[in-house]
Design a protein around this motif. Structure first.
Motif, PDB file in Angstrom:
ATOM      1  N   ILE A 132      17.098 -11.298   6.520  1.00 22.96           N
ATOM      2  CA  ILE A 132      17.191 -10.204   5.538  1.00 22.96           C
ATOM      3  C   ILE A 132      17.373 -10.789   4.130  1.00 22.96           C
ATOM      4  O   ILE A 132      16.755 -10.338   3.170  1.00 22.96           O
ATOM      5  N   GLN A 133      18.201 -11.860   4.027  1.00 20.95           N
ATOM      6  CA  GLN A 133      18.438 -12.477   2.714  1.00 20.95           C
ATOM      7  C   GLN A 133      17.201 -13.165   2.167  1.00 20.95           C
ATOM      8  O   GLN A 133      16.851 -13.002   1.005  1.00 20.95           O
ATOM      9  N   THR A 134      16.516 -13.943   3.043  1.00 20.29           N
ATOM     10  CA  THR A 134      15.411 -14.787   2.563  1.00 20.29           C
ATOM     11  C   THR A 134      14.064 -14.077   2.631  1.00 20.29           C
ATOM     12  O   THR A 134      13.131 -14.462   1.933  1.00 20.29           O
ATOM     13  N   GLY A 135      13.955 -13.071   3.520  1.00 22.09           N
ATOM     14  CA  GLY A 135      12.669 -12.416   3.737  1.00 22.09           C
ATOM     15  C   GLY A 135      11.745 -13.215   4.637  1.00 22.09           C
ATOM     16  O   GLY A 135      10.624 -12.787   4.914  1.00 22.09           O
ATOM     17  N   VAL A 136      12.211 -14.397   5.084  1.00 22.50           N
ATOM     18  CA  VAL A 136      11.351 -15.269   5.899  1.00 22.50           C
ATOM     19  C   VAL A 136      11.598 -15.003   7.388  1.00 22.50           C
ATOM     20  O   VAL A 136      12.747 -15.088   7.850  1.00 22.50           O
ATOM     21  N   PRO A 137      10.545 -14.664   8.138  1.00 19.27           N
ATOM     22  CA  PRO A 137      10.748 -14.426   9.576  1.00 19.27           C
ATOM     23  C   PRO A 137      11.109 -15.717  10.313  1.00 19.27           C
ATOM     24  O   PRO A 137      10.832 -16.817   9.835  1.00 19.27           O
ATOM     25  N   GLN A 138      11.741 -15.577  11.486  1.00 20.17           N
ATOM     26  CA  GLN A 138      12.105 -16.752  12.293  1.00 20.17           C
ATOM     27  C   GLN A 138      11.669 -16.532  13.730  1.00 20.17           C
ATOM     28  O   GLN A 138      11.711 -15.400  14.230  1.00 20.17           O
ATOM     29  N   LEU A 139      11.279 -17.622  14.372  1.00 16.35           N
ATOM     30  CA  LEU A 139      10.993 -17.588  15.803  1.00 16.35           C
ATOM     31  C   LEU A 139      12.083 -18.408  16.493  1.00 16.35           C
ATOM     32  O   LEU A 139      12.130 -19.629  16.352  1.00 16.35           O
ATOM     33  N   LEU A 140      12.983 -17.732  17.199  1.00 18.38           N
ATOM     34  CA  LEU A 140      14.129 -18.395  17.829  1.00 18.38           C
ATOM     35  C   LEU A 140      13.815 -18.703  19.281  1.00 18.38           C
ATOM     36  O   LEU A 140      13.131 -17.942  19.957  1.00 18.38           O
ATOM     37  N   ASP A 141      14.372 -19.821  19.714  1.00 20.60           N
ATOM     38  CA  ASP A 141      14.106 -20.313  21.052  1.00 20.60           C
ATOM     39  C   ASP A 141      15.438 -20.413  21.787  1.00 20.60           C
ATOM     40  O   ASP A 141      16.322 -21.114  21.341  1.00 20.60           O
ATOM     41  N   PHE A 142      15.589 -19.684  22.864  1.00 21.69           N
ATOM     42  CA  PHE A 142      16.836 -19.767  23.640  1.00 21.69           C
ATOM     43  C   PHE A 142      16.517 -20.210  25.064  1.00 21.69           C
ATOM     44  O   PHE A 142      15.573 -19.717  25.676  1.00 21.69           O
ATOM     45  N   GLY A 143      17.317 -21.139  25.575  1.00 15.38           N
ATOM     46  CA  GLY A 143      17.093 -21.581  26.941  1.00 15.38           C
ATOM     47  C   GLY A 143      18.210 -22.476  27.378  1.00 15.38           C
ATOM     48  O   GLY A 143      19.027 -22.889  26.556  1.00 15.38           O
TER      49      GLY A 143
END
Lengths: 113, 236
Positions: free
Chosen positions: A77-88
């Motif tokens: 929300i702050q940066t406007g840059v989307p993220q792709l998170l990886d959980f495992g």
């Protein structure tokens, strides 16, 4: 035919809810499960919406990673840059937040501009 | 997601048009499909995702895309604005179903008894003709009255409805099948009717019966092994 209004709100329509929040002036991010492996409890397309003001709806796991995803959402929300998170289970961060189910998943986090 | 894309998606959903939001990973570039601007490979992948009704990440020649499927909600046509329907309708809405209650008896089919759903007071065959049940439609008859249930089941069997259930005991169901046979329906068509409707939970109260019906519906929707087991019960 009588068309009653409003139409029943779908219990799992997180995006519509997020759009309502956005329209009401909130700063909103939406996280979406994009891929799963193994015993991940929520399938691809499942969503979690969060606001800077602290509202939260939906889920992307059985509750294991929502906290970490919400933190990431604040950053997006702050940066406007989307993220792709990886959980495992091989992921240190997942250990940290405790992905107890043993599944693996990817979560895309984006801001509703 | 840009305001333009969100607006286009919201409009498509309001119009009950099946669409896909394609997101290029990890960059986040997005597109609403179907669209004339999409390449043939992406367009074909989106069409397949809609058809399977499953969101997923696909790897294409130009990289990975997340395809988020937005199909219109499945519909549940409930024939009979009876007590069990009053329990069934709100539970079905929770499952994301678009519920339509059909009952020509105006004293049953009232907005007071069924708030926030579409009510049709036409005869069931006329209502079904107007609704045009498709492969995303489920039909459940609850009236116990052949005058109302039979025409609805007749139309359901002539449609691609993916779940057809009829309330009533085994004995009632056998008599019902006999009448539908006389209307020209073959055994294969009749086997599509789940009767007595619902998983066998020994349900007694209206909410319990509603739960058993929706439990069976979910088994069918998700292709669970239980779904085939319950189909066999009609034949047994």
């Amino acid at each position: 035919m009588t068309d009653a209004t409003p139409a029943p709100q779908q219990a799992d329509d997180i995006l519509a809810l997020a759009a309502q929040w956005r329209a009401a002036g909130e700063q909103v991010a939406v996280a979406t499960v994009t891929e799963t492996w193994g015993s991940s409890p929520r399938r691809a397309g499942s969503q979690l919406a969060v606001t800077v003001s602290g509202k939260m709806a939906g889920s992307v796991s059985g509750g294991c990673i929502e906290g970490a995803v919400a933190d990431a959402a604040m950053k997006t929300i702050q940066t406007g840059v989307p993220q792709l998170l990886d959980f495992g289970i091989t992921n240190e961060r997942a250990w940290e937040v405790g992905l107890a189910c043993g599944g693996k998943l990817k979560v895309f986090v984006e801001k509703l501009a | 997601m840009t305001p333009d894309l969100l607006a286009a998606l919201t409009a498509a959903r309001a119009a009950k048009r099946p669409v896909v939001v394609a997101t290029r990973l990890p960059s986040g570039e997005q597109m609403l499909l179907p669209s004339p601007d999409a390449g043939p490979e992406l367009a074909a992948a989106a069409a397949r995702a809609l058809d399977r009704d499953e969101s997923d990440t696909v790897k294409l020649a130009d990289g990975a895309w997340f395809l988020h499927v937005f199909n219109p909600p499945q519909r549940l046509v409930v024939v009979g604005a009876v007590h069990i329907a009053q329990a069934l309708v709100p539970m079905a809405a929770q499952l994301g179903l678009n519920v339509i209650v059909v009952d020509p008896r105006g004293s049953f089919a009232t907005a007071e008894r069924f708030p926030n759903v579409t009510i049709m007071t036409d005869w069931p065959d006329e209502a079904m003709d107007a609704l045009v049940p498709d492969a995303r439609t489920a039909v459940v008859t609850l009236t116990h009255d052949p005058k109302l249930d039979d025409p609805a089941l007749d139309r359901a069997l002539r449609s691609r409805a993916f779940y057809i259930g009829a309330l009533g005991s085994r004995k009632t169901h056998a008599a019902r099948l006999k009448r539908l046979r006389e209307l020209g329906h073959g055994e294969e068509a009749l086997a599509r009717i789940r009767g007595p409707v619902g998983l066998d939970l020994e349900a007694v109260t209206a909410p319990e019966i509603a739960l058993s019906i929706l439990a069976e519906f979910v088994a069918v929707r998700r292709n669970a092994p239980l779904a085939t087991k319950t189909a066999a019960k009609a034949a047994a």
